[in-house]
Enzyme design. Sequence first.
Site, PDB file in Angstrom:
ATOM      1  N   ASP A  32       6.273 -11.833  13.936  1.00 27.54           N
ATOM      2  CA  ASP A  32       5.053 -12.619  13.511  1.00 27.54           C
ATOM      3  C   ASP A  32       4.044 -11.796  13.055  1.00 27.54           C
ATOM      4  OD1 ASP A  32       3.009 -14.623  13.280  1.00 27.54           O
ATOM      5  OD2 ASP A  32       3.667 -15.861  14.928  1.00 27.54           O
TER       6      ASP A  32
ATOM      7  N   GLU B  91       1.002  -1.247   0.026  1.00 31.25           N
ATOM      8  CA  GLU B  91       0.112   0.075  -0.117  1.00 31.25           C
ATOM      9  C   GLU B  91       0.769   1.403  -0.046  1.00 31.25           C
ATOM     10  OE1 GLU B  91      -3.703   1.937   2.185  1.00 31.25           O
ATOM     11  OE2 GLU B  91      -3.056   0.172   3.047  1.00 31.25           O
TER      12      GLU B  91
ATOM     13  N   HIS C  22      -4.740   8.507  -2.820  1.00 27.79           N
ATOM     14  CA  HIS C  22      -4.532   7.024  -3.294  1.00 27.79           C
ATOM     15  C   HIS C  22      -4.584   7.054  -5.013  1.00 27.79           C
ATOM     16  CE1 HIS C  22      -5.018   4.053  -0.018  1.00 27.79           C
ATOM     17  NE2 HIS C  22      -5.501   5.031   0.580  1.00 27.79           N
TER      18      HIS C  22
ATOM     19  N   LYS D 215      -3.282 -14.164  18.725  1.00 25.53           N
ATOM     20  CA  LYS D 215      -4.062 -14.164  17.360  1.00 25.53           C
ATOM     21  C   LYS D 215      -5.273 -14.162  16.987  1.00 25.53           C
ATOM     22  CE  LYS D 215       0.629 -15.826  16.063  1.00 25.53           C
ATOM     23  NZ  LYS D 215       1.689 -17.253  15.672  1.00 25.53           N
TER      24      LYS D 215
END
Length: 363
Positions: free
Chosen positions: A254, A47, A349, A178
């Site tokens: 991670d 991005e 963008h 997670k």
Amino acid sequence: MTDTRATATHATATHATAGIPMRWVGPLRISGNVARTETRIPLATYESPLWPSVGRGAKVSMLTPEGIVATLVDERMTRSVLVEATDAQAAHSAAQLVQARIEDLREVVRGCSRYAQLLAVRHEINANLLFLRFEFSTGDASGHNMATLASDALLAHLLATVPGISYGSISGNYCTDKKASAVNGILGRGKNVVTELLVPRDVVHDVLHTTAAKVARLNLRKNLLGTLLAGGVRSANAHYANMLLGFYLATGQDAANIVEGSQGVTMAEDRDGDLYFACTLPNLIVGTVGNGKGLGFVETNLTRLGCREDRAPGDNARRLAVIAAAGVLCGELSLLAAQTNPGELMRAHVQLERDPKTAKVGA
């Protein structure tokens, strides 16, 4: 700024290599109870508008004397185990016995790790099931494997010494690892960091192209009310996950830990035209040693961030955590400022991600 590429190579039969565009943005200024520094930060992401957006927030930090004040509030890694009792009363008795033997359990942990220390044990009883949540300090490691190893030893010890319980699982999901949950924000998992920035009125106007009142109003309506209506879990922010993922990938973390890591709350106040802006991140899980840290680009990035110095155990990881949290604030501030102005977000963008000759809003 020059683009580089964060590349992870894993020796398998097929020998695949994954490359993600990476750019250093900043510098940004940080002070607080862990580090006082000015540093650029690496973000690995597809991005591309994220780089200039975080860069604008970093510029704001450099225009204030203290920059981003980052306060490390707490740190711990957790693993929950599950044991089964004959009934709820037996589970309650077992839980009381575990608390009474906390010093014995700390000795068990010391016997299986040089760095792990047992900080506390919490529990939850559901019917005849007892969930035990072990909390550890883990030095410079994020601590997943260290906590699991210690928990495995603790579980074996408890099964051998506490009557009336039997094995359920080495992981009972009360950690919580997670997954979006309330428990981590309440009890803590990883590094709990609060970042604050007081932006002068003229900087709000000249750099962010908005006002403190507009940012505060948008934060209330979007981040707080909008998230409430959406059913968010202990979270009220615009896009912490964007900055965390980019930073995690660039520093060998991670990346799945952004699930709980991106749970946090943004605050914005209009203080007589100046903007008070704060981001609270209670579940930052980062480390400077362990899996993923042996890759060349990770070693280079951690060294450049000053996280490879000869410090007391845990200090390099604390430094990394406050830098990560400061990067989150930079991106959060810039995005909210942009969203106070109609069309600004999409224009960025279009300009940065598409061919300007063919780009069409909404295409």
